[in-house]
Design a protein around this motif. Structure first.
Motif, PDB file in Angstrom:
ATOM      1  N   GLY A 162       0.823  -1.200   0.000  1.00  0.00           N
ATOM      2  CA  GLY A 162       0.000   0.000   0.000  1.00  0.00           C
ATOM      3  C   GLY A 162       0.862   1.256   0.000  1.00  0.00           C
ATOM      4  N   PRO A 163       0.244   2.418  -0.170  1.00  0.00           N
ATOM      5  CA  PRO A 163       0.996   3.672  -0.286  1.00  0.00           C
ATOM      6  C   PRO A 163       1.714   4.101   0.995  1.00  0.00           C
ATOM      7  CG  PRO A 163      -1.378   4.078  -0.257  1.00  0.00           C
ATOM      8  CD  PRO A 163      -1.200   2.609  -0.363  1.00  0.00           C
ATOM      9  N   LEU A 164       1.333   3.549   2.143  1.00  0.00           N
ATOM     10  CA  LEU A 164       1.992   3.937   3.401  1.00  0.00           C
ATOM     11  C   LEU A 164       3.280   3.157   3.652  1.00  0.00           C
ATOM     12  CD1 LEU A 164      -1.123   4.150   5.772  1.00  0.00           C
ATOM     13  CD2 LEU A 164      -0.029   5.992   4.468  1.00  0.00           C
ATOM     14  N   VAL A 165       3.538   2.139   2.832  1.00  0.00           N
ATOM     15  CA  VAL A 165       4.697   1.263   3.042  1.00  0.00           C
ATOM     16  C   VAL A 165       5.935   1.898   2.420  1.00  0.00           C
ATOM     17  CG1 VAL A 165       5.655  -1.029   2.617  1.00  0.00           C
ATOM     18  CG2 VAL A 165       3.199  -0.758   3.038  1.00  0.00           C
ATOM     19  N   GLN A 166       7.040   1.808   3.143  1.00  0.00           N
ATOM     20  CA  GLN A 166       8.303   2.334   2.642  1.00  0.00           C
ATOM     21  C   GLN A 166       9.448   1.509   3.217  1.00  0.00           C
ATOM     22  OE1 GLN A 166       7.645   6.316   4.139  1.00  0.00           O
ATOM     23  NE2 GLN A 166       9.019   5.977   5.855  1.00  0.00           N
ATOM     24  N   PRO A 167      10.626   1.534   2.573  1.00  0.00           N
ATOM     25  CA  PRO A 167      11.757   0.783   3.120  1.00  0.00           C
ATOM     26  C   PRO A 167      12.286   1.440   4.394  1.00  0.00           C
ATOM     27  CG  PRO A 167      12.405   1.989   1.139  1.00  0.00           C
ATOM     28  CD  PRO A 167      10.932   2.166   1.288  1.00  0.00           C
ATOM     29  N   SER A 168      12.743   0.612   5.313  1.00  0.00           N
ATOM     30  CA  SER A 168      13.341   1.136   6.544  1.00  0.00           C
ATOM     31  C   SER A 168      14.628   1.893   6.217  1.00  0.00           C
ATOM     32  CB  SER A 168      13.648  -0.028   7.499  1.00  0.00           C
ATOM     33  OG  SER A 168      14.511   0.394   8.529  1.00  0.00           O
ATOM     34  N   VAL A 175       8.611  -0.813   6.453  1.00  0.00           N
ATOM     35  CA  VAL A 175       7.902  -0.221   7.587  1.00  0.00           C
ATOM     36  C   VAL A 175       6.745   0.604   7.028  1.00  0.00           C
ATOM     37  CG1 VAL A 175       9.929  -0.155   9.077  1.00  0.00           C
ATOM     38  CG2 VAL A 175       9.443   1.790   7.589  1.00  0.00           C
ATOM     39  N   ILE A 176       5.947   1.179   7.903  1.00  0.00           N
ATOM     40  CA  ILE A 176       4.886   2.068   7.435  1.00  0.00           C
ATOM     41  C   ILE A 176       4.990   3.406   8.156  1.00  0.00           C
ATOM     42  CG2 ILE A 176       3.348   0.122   6.945  1.00  0.00           C
ATOM     43  CD1 ILE A 176       2.053   2.272   9.542  1.00  0.00           C
ATOM     44  N   SER A 177       4.515   4.450   7.484  1.00  0.00           N
ATOM     45  CA  SER A 177       4.485   5.784   8.075  1.00  0.00           C
ATOM     46  C   SER A 177       3.276   6.526   7.524  1.00  0.00           C
ATOM     47  CB  SER A 177       5.771   6.551   7.746  1.00  0.00           C
ATOM     48  OG  SER A 177       5.760   7.828   8.363  1.00  0.00           O
TER      49      SER A 177
END
Length: 201
Positions: A162-168, A175-177
Motif C-alpha cells: 500500500g501507499p503507506l509502506v516504505q523501506p526502513s 515499515v509504514i508511516s
C-alpha cells in the motif's frame, strides 16, 4: 613362604581388585555407557516436541490503512487516537511535531483488539500554542515486533503493501508511516494541506 611374602601377595591382590572395580573399559566408556550399548541415547520425546512446526498463520494480505484523529484537552495538550488494519499487538510510535519550532513529542503504543490505538497527552505542561502540528504514526521494523505480528507481516515486513509502506532507513525491511497535519487555534493559516482545526474543549 615367609610372613613378609604372604603380606606382599595379599596387598597386591587387594590393589588389583580395587583397580578393577574403579577403572572403566579400555576405551574409556563408563559402566552406564556399557549398559546402553556404548551409545548415548537421545531423548526422543524432547526432540519430537521441538521439531513440531509452528501453527500456520495467514500472511497479511491487504493494503495498510491508518486513520489519525486528535483532540485538544482543556489543558491544551493533545490526545491522539487512531484506527488501523494492522494486526493486534503491532507496536507503533506516535510523533507530534510543532512546525514553527520543530519541537517534538513522541510516545510508543500498540494496536488493540479491533484495530484502535491511542497515545498522549502531548505537549508542554503549559499547553500547545496556536499553530500547525504534524502527527506521524510509524510502525517500527518487523524485527522488533512480537512474534505473532512477525508471523503475519513477514520477518522483514515483506507482506506489507500500500501507499503507506516504505523501506526502513536502516535496511531492516519494510515499515509504514502515516501523517496528518493539524492546526490548533481559531485563526488557521492558509494552507493547501488536508488539515483539521481544533478548538479547546
Amino acid at each position: 613362604m615367609t610372613a613378609w611374602q604372604r603380606s606382599v601377595r595379599v596387598t597386591g591382590l587387594v590393589l588389583g581388585l580395587a583397580l578393577a572395580g574403579c577403572g572403566g573399559s579400555e576405551d574409556g566408556e563408563s559402566p552406564a555407557d556399557e549398559r546402553l550399548g556404548g551409545v548415548a541415547q537421545p531423548d526422543t520425546e524432547i526432540e519430537a516436541a521441538s521439531s513440531e512446526p509452528a501453527p500456520e498463520v495467514a500472511p497479511f494480505d491487504e493494503a495498510v490503512s491508518v486513520g489519525i484523529d486528535a483532540r485538544l484537552r482543556s489543558d491544551r495538550r493533545l490526545m491522539v487516537e487512531g484506527t488501523t488494519n494492522l494486526p493486534e499487538a503491532t507496536r507503533l510510535q506516535v510523533l507530534v511535531e510543532r512546525e514553527l519550532s520543530g519541537v517534538r513529542w513522541q510516545e510508543r503504543t500498540v494496536v488493540e483488539a479491533g484495530g484502535g490505538f491511542a497515545a498522549g497527552p502531548f505537549g508542554p505542561g503549559s499547553g500547545l500554542p496556536d499553530g500547525g502540528y504534524r502527527i506521524t504514526v510509524n510502525m517500527p521494523p518487523a524485527s522488533v515486533q512480537p512474534s505473532e505480528v512477525r508471523a503475519r507481516l513477514g520477518e522483514e515486513g515483506q507482506h506489507l503493501r500500500g501507499p503507506l509502506v516504505q523501506p526502513s532507513r536502516h535496511g531492516l525491511g519494510q515499515v509504514i508511516s502515516a501523517s496528518q497535519r493539524f492546526l490548533v487555534g481559531s485563526e488557521p493559516r492558509h494552507t493547501t494541506d488536508q488539515v483539521e482545526v481544533m478548538e479547546v474543549e
